[in-house]
Scaffold this motif. Structure first.
Motif, PDB file in Angstrom:
ATOM      1  N   ASP A  10       0.821  -1.207   0.000  1.00 65.29           N
ATOM      2  CA  ASP A  10       0.000   0.000   0.000  1.00 65.29           C
ATOM      3  C   ASP A  10       0.856   1.258   0.000  1.00 65.29           C
ATOM      4  OD1 ASP A  10      -2.289  -1.544   0.009  1.00 65.29           O
ATOM      5  OD2 ASP A  10      -2.701  -1.258   2.150  1.00 65.29           O
ATOM      6  N   ASP A  11       1.935   1.249   0.797  1.00 60.89           N
ATOM      7  CA  ASP A  11       2.838   2.400   0.845  1.00 60.89           C
ATOM      8  C   ASP A  11       3.503   2.621  -0.511  1.00 60.89           C
ATOM      9  OD1 ASP A  11       2.230   2.719   3.520  1.00 60.89           O
ATOM     10  OD2 ASP A  11       4.114   1.850   4.247  1.00 60.89           O
ATOM     11  N   TYR A  12       3.946   1.531  -1.131  1.00 60.51           N
ATOM     12  CA  TYR A  12       4.583   1.646  -2.441  1.00 60.51           C
ATOM     13  C   TYR A  12       3.591   2.164  -3.474  1.00 60.51           C
ATOM     14  CZ  TYR A  12       6.726   0.569  -6.869  1.00 60.51           C
ATOM     15  OH  TYR A  12       7.216   0.683  -8.141  1.00 60.51           O
ATOM     16  N   GLU A  13       2.386   1.633  -3.445  1.00 68.30           N
ATOM     17  CA  GLU A  13       1.355   2.071  -4.392  1.00 68.30           C
ATOM     18  C   GLU A  13       1.086   3.567  -4.249  1.00 68.30           C
ATOM     19  OE1 GLU A  13      -1.505   1.657  -7.428  1.00 68.30           O
ATOM     20  OE2 GLU A  13      -0.057   0.182  -6.721  1.00 68.30           O
ATOM     21  N   ALA A  14       0.989   4.044  -3.008  1.00 67.40           N
ATOM     22  CA  ALA A  14       0.753   5.477  -2.769  1.00 67.40           C
ATOM     23  C   ALA A  14       1.937   6.302  -3.255  1.00 67.40           C
ATOM     24  CB  ALA A  14       0.497   5.720  -1.283  1.00 67.40           C
ATOM     25  N   TRP A  15       3.163   5.838  -2.957  1.00 63.68           N
ATOM     26  CA  TRP A  15       4.361   6.547  -3.407  1.00 63.68           C
ATOM     27  C   TRP A  15       4.404   6.601  -4.933  1.00 63.68           C
ATOM     28  CZ3 TRP A  15       8.219   4.446  -6.465  1.00 63.68           C
ATOM     29  CH2 TRP A  15       9.352   5.253  -6.654  1.00 63.68           C
ATOM     30  N   PHE A  16       4.137   5.465  -5.559  1.00 61.96           N
ATOM     31  CA  PHE A  16       4.183   5.391  -7.017  1.00 61.96           C
ATOM     32  C   PHE A  16       3.158   6.323  -7.640  1.00 61.96           C
ATOM     33  CE2 PHE A  16       3.038   3.493 -11.125  1.00 61.96           C
ATOM     34  CZ  PHE A  16       4.286   3.437 -11.710  1.00 61.96           C
ATOM     35  N   ARG A  17       1.956   6.363  -7.110  1.00 62.54           N
ATOM     36  CA  ARG A  17       0.922   7.256  -7.642  1.00 62.54           C
ATOM     37  C   ARG A  17       1.327   8.720  -7.501  1.00 62.54           C
ATOM     38  NH1 ARG A  17      -3.931   4.964  -8.980  1.00 62.54           N
ATOM     39  NH2 ARG A  17      -4.146   2.768  -8.417  1.00 62.54           N
ATOM     40  N   ARG A  18       1.969   9.069  -6.377  1.00 63.59           N
ATOM     41  CA  ARG A  18       2.439  10.455  -6.199  1.00 63.59           C
ATOM     42  C   ARG A  18       3.510  10.799  -7.230  1.00 63.59           C
ATOM     43  NH1 ARG A  18       2.390   8.855  -0.794  1.00 63.59           N
ATOM     44  NH2 ARG A  18       4.664   8.737  -0.767  1.00 63.59           N
ATOM     45  N   LYS A  19       4.435   9.860  -7.485  1.00 70.56           N
ATOM     46  CA  LYS A  19       5.489  10.113  -8.464  1.00 70.56           C
ATOM     47  C   LYS A  19       4.909  10.280  -9.869  1.00 70.56           C
ATOM     48  CE  LYS A  19       9.447   9.991  -7.445  1.00 70.56           C
ATOM     49  NZ  LYS A  19      10.321  11.102  -7.127  1.00 70.56           N
ATOM     50  N   VAL A  20       3.958   9.435 -10.227  1.00 66.57           N
ATOM     51  CA  VAL A  20       3.325   9.534 -11.550  1.00 66.57           C
ATOM     52  C   VAL A  20       2.597  10.867 -11.675  1.00 66.57           C
ATOM     53  CG1 VAL A  20       1.497   8.586 -13.013  1.00 66.57           C
ATOM     54  CG2 VAL A  20       3.166   7.059 -11.949  1.00 66.57           C
TER      55      VAL A  20
END
Length: 58
Positions: A10-20
């Motif tokens: 979940d943390d990675y998914e949130a981080w990835f969405r912020r980067k995108v």
């Protein structure tokens, strides 16, 4: 799957969405560089570094 693994996912998914989203915002705002611009910028940095190394060894 353990709770800690799910949290990491979940943390990675949130981080990835912020980067995108940050990338999309930069693109919309025109804050992007072409590959050629990046290559030229780093070629100049490499040349400067090599020049300084050459001067320091002389």
């Amino acid at each position: 799957m353990s709770k800690s693994t799910i949290q990491v996912d979940d943390d990675y998914e949130a981080w990835f969405r912020r980067k995108v989203e940050a990338g999309r915002t930069a693109l919309r705002d025109g804050r992007v560089s072409s590959n050629e611009e990046i290559e030229a910028r780093f070629a100049a940095k490499r040349e400067e570094l090599l020049r300084r190394l050459d001067e320091s060894s002389a």
